[in-house]
Write an enzyme that holds these catalytic residues in place. Sequence first.
Site, PDB file in Angstrom:
ATOM      1  CG  HIS A   1      40.935  38.228  38.346  1.00  0.00           C
ATOM      2  ND1 HIS A   1      39.345  38.050  37.710  1.00  0.00           N
ATOM      3  CD2 HIS A   1      41.035  37.371  39.241  1.00  0.00           C
ATOM      4  CE1 HIS A   1      39.012  37.519  38.581  1.00  0.00           C
ATOM      5  NE2 HIS A   1      39.809  36.954  39.335  1.00  0.00           N
TER       6      HIS A   1
ATOM      7  CG  ASP B   1      41.823  44.733  39.654  1.00  0.00           C
ATOM      8  OD1 ASP B   1      41.577  44.733  40.933  1.00  0.00           O
ATOM      9  OD2 ASP B   1      41.735  43.628  39.127  1.00  0.00           O
TER      10      ASP B   1
ATOM     11  CD  GLN C   1      44.613  39.438  44.714  1.00  0.00           C
ATOM     12  OE1 GLN C   1      45.413  39.021  45.810  1.00  0.00           O
ATOM     13  NE2 GLN C   1      43.488  38.866  44.692  1.00  0.00           N
TER      14      GLN C   1
ATOM     15  CE  LYS D   1      40.060  38.886  46.654  1.00  0.00           C
ATOM     16  NZ  LYS D   1      40.419  38.987  45.345  1.00  0.00           N
TER      17      LYS D   1
ATOM     18  CB  CYS E   1      40.295  34.037  37.643  1.00  0.00           C
ATOM     19  SG  CYS E   1      38.658  33.457  38.417  1.00  0.00           S
TER      20      CYS E   1
END
Length: 405
Positions: free
Chosen positions: A122, A199, A202, A225, A363
Amino acid sequence: MAFDIEKIRADFPILKRTVNTYPLVYLDNAATSQKPQQVIDSIVGYYSNYNANIHRGVHSLSQEATDAYEMARQKIQKHFNAAHAHEIIFTPGTTHGINLIANGFSSLLKKGDEIIVSALEHHSNIVPWQMLCEKTGAQLKVIPMNEEGTLVMSAYKELLSERTKLVFVNHISNALGTINPIEEIIQLAHEVNAAVLIDGAQSCSHIKPDLQELDVDFYVTSAHKMCGPTGIGMLYLKEEWGKKLPPYQGGGEMIAEVTFEKTTYAEMPHKFEAGTPNISGGIAFGAAIDYLNTIGFKAIEAHENALLNYATEALLAIEGLKIYGTGTAKTSVISFNIEGVHPYDMGTILDKLGIAVRTGHHCAQPIMEFYKIPGTVRASFAFYNTLEEVDRLVAGVKKAKMMLS
């Protein structure tokens, strides 16, 4: 508890609404998840019953708010199996957590050092490192991807050296749904004494990472999320790194003692939490963790995999449709295009049918440049979605194709 999809859906007020006269089919969960009533009630409860600033007051409301906020930190620690509650830093979200680490390393890197990111990132996991390299003279290296949308691990191994100081990779690609082999990525990085940031924006709605088992140095995610509110997230900061890195911001709460001659900093986590935080958001983050664990991540994974497999087969039966991200390890995200149809036009027609999907580059422009496409239509499923909603999506895609071809 047994996985009762109708009972689960009843917890989400927004799923009862209509869009353009059609029952809402919400398939933009990779952008943000919907919120159950239990999480909404926790926010209302804070503002209705014990709204006060935390850590600073001797009065009852302040103590109640502080207790609820710190209890949420402990829930998050337990959920992710961090060794200590003070390793959990509340942030405004994933992007803030990444920038906090990038800022901290600006005093630790020098010209000739190397940073590795992946081609699946991202923008929030690309731009801060480019800025860091410009500031320090370090060099950015990129793990390449292949046509399946998975990382070329042999190339990663070749990139690693004694010059590698940091490795940053997303756990799951927001654009493709690819699950990266972070266990191997972390292990190989540590063999050359490089730190690793993952990260998890997600991933954390789909799986339950064990941070001690992963032995990761930094892990970031966002509550929104995970059925929590926007504006709150988590940075896991391994204790040894928390002692090395300087504060990201100065202000109240992050100090031990202040004089005009010198300021000393508080211990973790307050060292990295300057100012009045998003108190209701932190409390609601804890409520979202409770809610997800009540359902159970094994049940969530099983249901979402069933949705992914069913939708993949049904969409691929449509002539001219291509799915991007076809690796064997992926979560419930399908990015696709239909030959001759712009993704924006497809998304617009689906919206007219009450179906919410995301269109564009998500993104993640380098991924789209790799495939030489302007973007994709992305349908991202959550545990509260149904097979019937997949059928609505497939029927909508067919109708849009007929109108646009």
